[in-house]
Design an enzyme around this catalytic site. Structure first.
Site, PDB file in Angstrom:
ATOM      1  N   ARG A  35      -0.534 -43.007 -72.554  1.00  0.00           N
ATOM      2  CA  ARG A  35      -0.213 -42.646 -73.945  1.00  0.00           C
ATOM      3  C   ARG A  35      -0.775 -41.249 -74.152  1.00  0.00           C
ATOM      4  O   ARG A  35      -1.996 -41.066 -74.093  1.00  0.00           O
ATOM      5  CB  ARG A  35      -0.807 -43.662 -74.915  1.00  0.00           C
ATOM      6  CG  ARG A  35      -0.646 -43.270 -76.349  1.00  0.00           C
ATOM      7  CD  ARG A  35      -0.862 -44.416 -77.310  1.00  0.00           C
ATOM      8  NE  ARG A  35       0.290 -45.290 -77.340  1.00  0.00           N
ATOM      9  CZ  ARG A  35       0.534 -46.168 -78.318  1.00  0.00           C
ATOM     10  NH1 ARG A  35      -0.296 -46.291 -79.328  1.00  0.00           N
ATOM     11  NH2 ARG A  35       1.602 -46.925 -78.285  1.00  0.00           N
ATOM     12  N   HIS A  92       9.061 -43.142 -77.327  1.00  0.00           N
ATOM     13  CA  HIS A  92       8.274 -44.385 -77.223  1.00  0.00           C
ATOM     14  C   HIS A  92       9.195 -45.459 -76.611  1.00  0.00           C
ATOM     15  O   HIS A  92       9.580 -46.419 -77.268  1.00  0.00           O
ATOM     16  CB  HIS A  92       7.792 -44.791 -78.619  1.00  0.00           C
ATOM     17  CG  HIS A  92       6.713 -45.838 -78.616  1.00  0.00           C
ATOM     18  ND1 HIS A  92       6.109 -46.284 -77.463  1.00  0.00           N
ATOM     19  CD2 HIS A  92       6.144 -46.530 -79.633  1.00  0.00           C
ATOM     20  CE1 HIS A  92       5.210 -47.202 -77.780  1.00  0.00           C
ATOM     21  NE2 HIS A  92       5.214 -47.366 -79.083  1.00  0.00           N
ATOM     22  N   GLN A 143       8.710 -49.376 -76.656  1.00  0.00           N
ATOM     23  CA  GLN A 143       8.926 -49.969 -77.978  1.00  0.00           C
ATOM     24  C   GLN A 143      10.413 -50.282 -78.181  1.00  0.00           C
ATOM     25  O   GLN A 143      10.773 -51.321 -78.745  1.00  0.00           O
ATOM     26  CB  GLN A 143       8.442 -49.004 -79.068  1.00  0.00           C
ATOM     27  CG  GLN A 143       8.636 -49.535 -80.484  1.00  0.00           C
ATOM     28  CD  GLN A 143       7.768 -50.747 -80.768  1.00  0.00           C
ATOM     29  OE1 GLN A 143       6.569 -50.713 -80.536  1.00  0.00           O
ATOM     30  NE2 GLN A 143       8.368 -51.825 -81.268  1.00  0.00           N
ATOM     31  N   ASP A 176       9.543 -46.388 -89.550  1.00  0.00           N
ATOM     32  CA  ASP A 176       8.285 -46.104 -88.842  1.00  0.00           C
ATOM     33  C   ASP A 176       7.428 -45.253 -89.773  1.00  0.00           C
ATOM     34  O   ASP A 176       7.924 -44.716 -90.774  1.00  0.00           O
ATOM     35  CB  ASP A 176       8.607 -45.343 -87.532  1.00  0.00           C
ATOM     36  CG  ASP A 176       7.367 -45.023 -86.697  1.00  0.00           C
ATOM     37  OD1 ASP A 176       6.326 -45.688 -86.882  1.00  0.00           O
ATOM     38  OD2 ASP A 176       7.437 -44.092 -85.864  1.00  0.00           O
ATOM     39  N   CYS A 197       7.845 -50.684 -85.718  1.00  0.00           N
ATOM     40  CA  CYS A 197       7.054 -50.747 -84.480  1.00  0.00           C
ATOM     41  C   CYS A 197       5.584 -51.048 -84.764  1.00  0.00           C
ATOM     42  O   CYS A 197       4.881 -51.516 -83.887  1.00  0.00           O
ATOM     43  CB  CYS A 197       7.213 -49.462 -83.683  1.00  0.00           C
ATOM     44  SG  CYS A 197       6.566 -48.000 -84.507  1.00  0.00           S
ATOM     45  N   ARG A 227       6.863 -57.030 -77.028  1.00  0.00           N
ATOM     46  CA  ARG A 227       6.414 -55.948 -76.135  1.00  0.00           C
ATOM     47  C   ARG A 227       5.848 -56.521 -74.838  1.00  0.00           C
ATOM     48  O   ARG A 227       6.029 -55.956 -73.755  1.00  0.00           O
ATOM     49  CB  ARG A 227       5.337 -55.106 -76.822  1.00  0.00           C
ATOM     50  CG  ARG A 227       5.757 -54.380 -78.087  1.00  0.00           C
ATOM     51  CD  ARG A 227       6.666 -53.211 -77.811  1.00  0.00           C
ATOM     52  NE  ARG A 227       6.046 -52.159 -77.021  1.00  0.00           N
ATOM     53  CZ  ARG A 227       5.043 -51.377 -77.424  1.00  0.00           C
ATOM     54  NH1 ARG A 227       4.534 -51.519 -78.623  1.00  0.00           N
ATOM     55  NH2 ARG A 227       4.565 -50.439 -76.636  1.00  0.00           N
TER      56      ARG A 227
END
Ligand code: CP
Ligand code: NVA
Length: 304
Positions: free
Chosen positions: A97, A124, A127, A220, A260, A288
């Site tokens: 990340r 991402h 996700q 988001d 998310c 996930r």
């Protein structure tokens, strides 16, 4: 050997297979990665992604090493390429990340192990796999094909959904504030893909226009990690962009809301609307785990 840095390096078939494999692993857990190791490097905070990856490799029979980037010599100036040559030679997979997508590209260039993007400022992708599994589960119940809206910032989630819809041939309407722009190179890539896949992609500055007649509404945070100093300005820029009951009323009756997470109530989503769709949103978070399992198995096969 394949890396997983963005969905743009994957075909429609590969993405759909990953989601199907995740659904199978959700139903029937298997220890497919006995004794394999995963290094997890974090330059930014995480709850879901860290848990999903650590549990995924553990439940598959392997082991995770959590590495806070601040604790590595990387934070004292050791080059990314040297870090990649060390870590990539000792483990079977690396997930990262990062603040800058370029770090992932540089790491992947020098790593002997497949590298997974666990979020960068541009994308991402794991996700999106979780979102796709959630939509697949919902779609099965609805027996329809999901039409999607993304309302919010032109950020990593927006870019990733744009790429996914373009490759998969989905209908996607994006609404972002006036004066906000989508990364030109990513938009161009998506438009080219859409011509091949038949995806219908549109961009506006009006959430009602985006939500009208849609089955899956996605939002988001307005302030992504690393943008904390811009919070005040961005909150002003996003006035009128909250997903609330009035906004959801123009979507299809059986529409779902995805987020998310983490979610900021009274900003991108109202408390009432968030709680109404909480079951599907938290299933999206749990999914996930299964998509990460499928992804690790896919990348492992690529090394055989
Ligand atoms: N959605 C997501 O990636 O959550 P975390 O930041 O908690 O990992
Ligand atoms: N756009 C958000 C996603 C968090 C999972 C961020 O980058 O902070």
């Amino acid at each position: 050997m394949r890396h997983f840095l963005s969905l743009r390096d994957f075909s429609k078939e590969e993405i759909l297979n990953l989601v199907s494999d995740a659904a199978k692993l959700k139903k029937e857990p298997k220890k497919l990665l006995q004794d394999k190791t995963l290094a997890m490097i974090f330059e930014k905070n995480s709850t879901r992604t860290r848990m999903a990856f650590e549990l995924a490799i553990t439940e598959l029979g392997g082991k995770a090493l959590f590495l806070n980037a601040n604790d590595l010599q990387l934070s004292r100036g050791e080059p990314v390429k040297d870090t990649a040559r060390v870590i990539g030679s000792m483990v079977d997979f690396v997930m990262m990340r990062v603040n800058k997508h370029e770090t992932l590209l540089e790491f992947a260039k020098y790593s002997k192990a497949p590298v997974i993007n666990a979020l960068s400022e541009l994308y991402h992708p794991t996700q999106i796999l979780g979102d796709l599994l959630t939509i697949k589960e919902w779609d099965k119940m609805q027996k329809g094909i999901a039409k999607i809206a993304f309302v919010g910032d032109s950020n990593n989630m927006c870019n990733s959904w744009l790429i996914a819809a373009a490759i998969l041939g989905y209908e996607l309407s994006i609404a972002i504030p006036k004066d906000y722009k989508i990364n030109a190179e990513i938009w161009e890539f998506a438009m080219k893909q859409a011509l091949i896949s038949g995806a219908k992609i549109s961009l506006s500055h009006d959430k009602f226009e985006a939500l009208k007649g849609k089955d899956v509404i996605i939002t988001d945070t307005w302030v992504s990690m690393g943008e904390e100093s811009e919070k005040e300005r961005k909150i002003k820029d996003f006035e009128g962009f909250m997903i609330d009951e009035k906004a959801m009323s123009v979507a299809n009756e059986a529409a779902i809301l995805l987020h998310c997470l983490p979610a900021y109530r009274a900003y991108e989503v109202s408390e009432e609307t968030f709680e109404k769709y909480a079951d599907v949103i938290f299933e999206e978070a749990r999914n996930r785990l299964y998509v990460v399992k499928a992804l690790l198995c896919f990348l492992d096969k690529g090394r055989e």
